[in-house]
Design a protein around this motif. Sequence first.
Motif, PDB file in Angstrom:
ATOM      1  N   GLY A  11      -8.446   5.648  -6.256  1.00  0.00           N
ATOM      2  CA  GLY A  11      -7.179   6.375  -6.314  1.00  0.00           C
ATOM      3  C   GLY A  11      -6.076   5.519  -6.915  1.00  0.00           C
ATOM      4  O   GLY A  11      -5.284   5.992  -7.731  1.00  0.00           O
ATOM      5  N   TYR A  12      -6.067   4.270  -6.518  1.00  0.00           N
ATOM      6  CA  TYR A  12      -5.053   3.337  -7.047  1.00  0.00           C
ATOM      7  C   TYR A  12      -5.222   3.161  -8.554  1.00  0.00           C
ATOM      8  O   TYR A  12      -4.237   3.128  -9.309  1.00  0.00           O
ATOM      9  CB  TYR A  12      -5.182   1.995  -6.335  1.00  0.00           C
ATOM     10  N   LEU A  23      -3.574   6.360  -4.569  1.00  0.00           N
ATOM     11  CA  LEU A  23      -2.751   6.976  -5.610  1.00  0.00           C
ATOM     12  C   LEU A  23      -1.274   6.898  -5.248  1.00  0.00           C
ATOM     13  O   LEU A  23      -0.427   6.572  -6.094  1.00  0.00           O
ATOM     14  CB  LEU A  23      -3.173   8.430  -5.794  1.00  0.00           C
ATOM     15  N   ALA A  64      -3.756   5.910 -10.688  1.00  0.00           N
ATOM     16  CA  ALA A  64      -2.293   6.046 -10.694  1.00  0.00           C
ATOM     17  C   ALA A  64      -1.721   5.793 -12.082  1.00  0.00           C
ATOM     18  O   ALA A  64      -0.766   6.467 -12.500  1.00  0.00           O
ATOM     19  CB  ALA A  64      -1.679   5.098  -9.677  1.00  0.00           C
ATOM     20  N   VAL A 104      -7.576  15.130  -8.052  1.00  0.00           N
ATOM     21  CA  VAL A 104      -8.343  13.879  -8.046  1.00  0.00           C
ATOM     22  C   VAL A 104      -9.541  14.110  -7.133  1.00  0.00           C
ATOM     23  O   VAL A 104      -9.412  14.120  -5.906  1.00  0.00           O
ATOM     24  CB  VAL A 104      -7.488  12.695  -7.548  1.00  0.00           C
TER      25      VAL A 104
END
Length: 353
Positions: free
Chosen positions: A243-244, A271, A247, A201
């Motif tokens: 990042g979230y 994440l 997921a 990522v």
Amino acid sequence: MYTCTFDRREGWLTSKRKQVAELAGVSEATVSRVMSGVGPIREETKRRVLEAADRLGYTPSAIARSFVTQRSGNVGVMLPVVPKVHLFSAYYFSEILSGIGHAVEKRGYHLLLQFRQADAAPDYESAFRMRKVDGCLILGAKSDVSEARALRTLHEQGWPFCVVGQRFDEPYDQVDADHREGGRLVAEHLLDSGRKRIALVNGPASFSNSVDRRDGFVDRLRSGGVKFDESLEFTGNYSRKSGYALAETLYERRGEFDAVFAANDRMAIGLMQGLKERGLRAGADYALVGYDDSDASRTTDPPLSTVHVPFFEMGVRAAERLLDGIAGDTEEAGPSAQRLETRFVTRESSRLS
């Protein structure tokens, strides 16, 4: 324009101007003109007056001193305005700025923060033209045409500046961490842990950090006999939110990877949270490594493995390099590009049980 003391016994203000005039061998009128910056004064006379004033504790205003020395006494720090991002809560910026402030204060300078819209063409030169700063430190620079043009203008005009946290091939003063080595350290740790299917990522390619971390990471995988699967490469914007958001995508492909390298801690934490909500736990179901060694990396559940970056020291080095250049104290014949060492920090998020 000058400092006086109040004599309570006589009830009147007493000025040190006469004492300065006597010590410098000039008239009081000359002292006043030097301090106010009014009228033509010989350079030698200006120096004598200021030296006498310093010895006697007679403090001229910043404006007057600027007139004499042709310096503002300010170091500019150029920062981008990032929508919906609290810039000073970001570990990257707060640590670098702390280092800059520490070094600048020791040298008797002041910081002048100047912000620009992230999507607007930078105009760093205006701060010099208006004599607001004697030199500038540039944070948040990107590899694009407008940035390159603005930096080239500074360089061609001979203005002192130093780029912090971004690598350019041009001969500018630059201070950054060795992110290729940082990426290599991540790959080495995961390979040593038996991980071979590693997702990445990363941040935007306009930042040299993103490019360098990826290059070091992929090169070390290759030298370890593992081919990087480019279909497992995803791009965020270095925010926790990005990042979230990723997921969900990684969860849908959960059988294809056994580890994730996120190019900064904020994305790694987002994440980690998003995958945890979907039933995948870092350190148990997959190995997770971040980057920066921010304060938050120590308090996640589980604590986050990461790469320590000496941001505070970067700020100190950049400010010292800039101030040495302003003072003419640099030993190097030309601009320097400093790369500070990174190190890997192992925590529970990458220790698969």
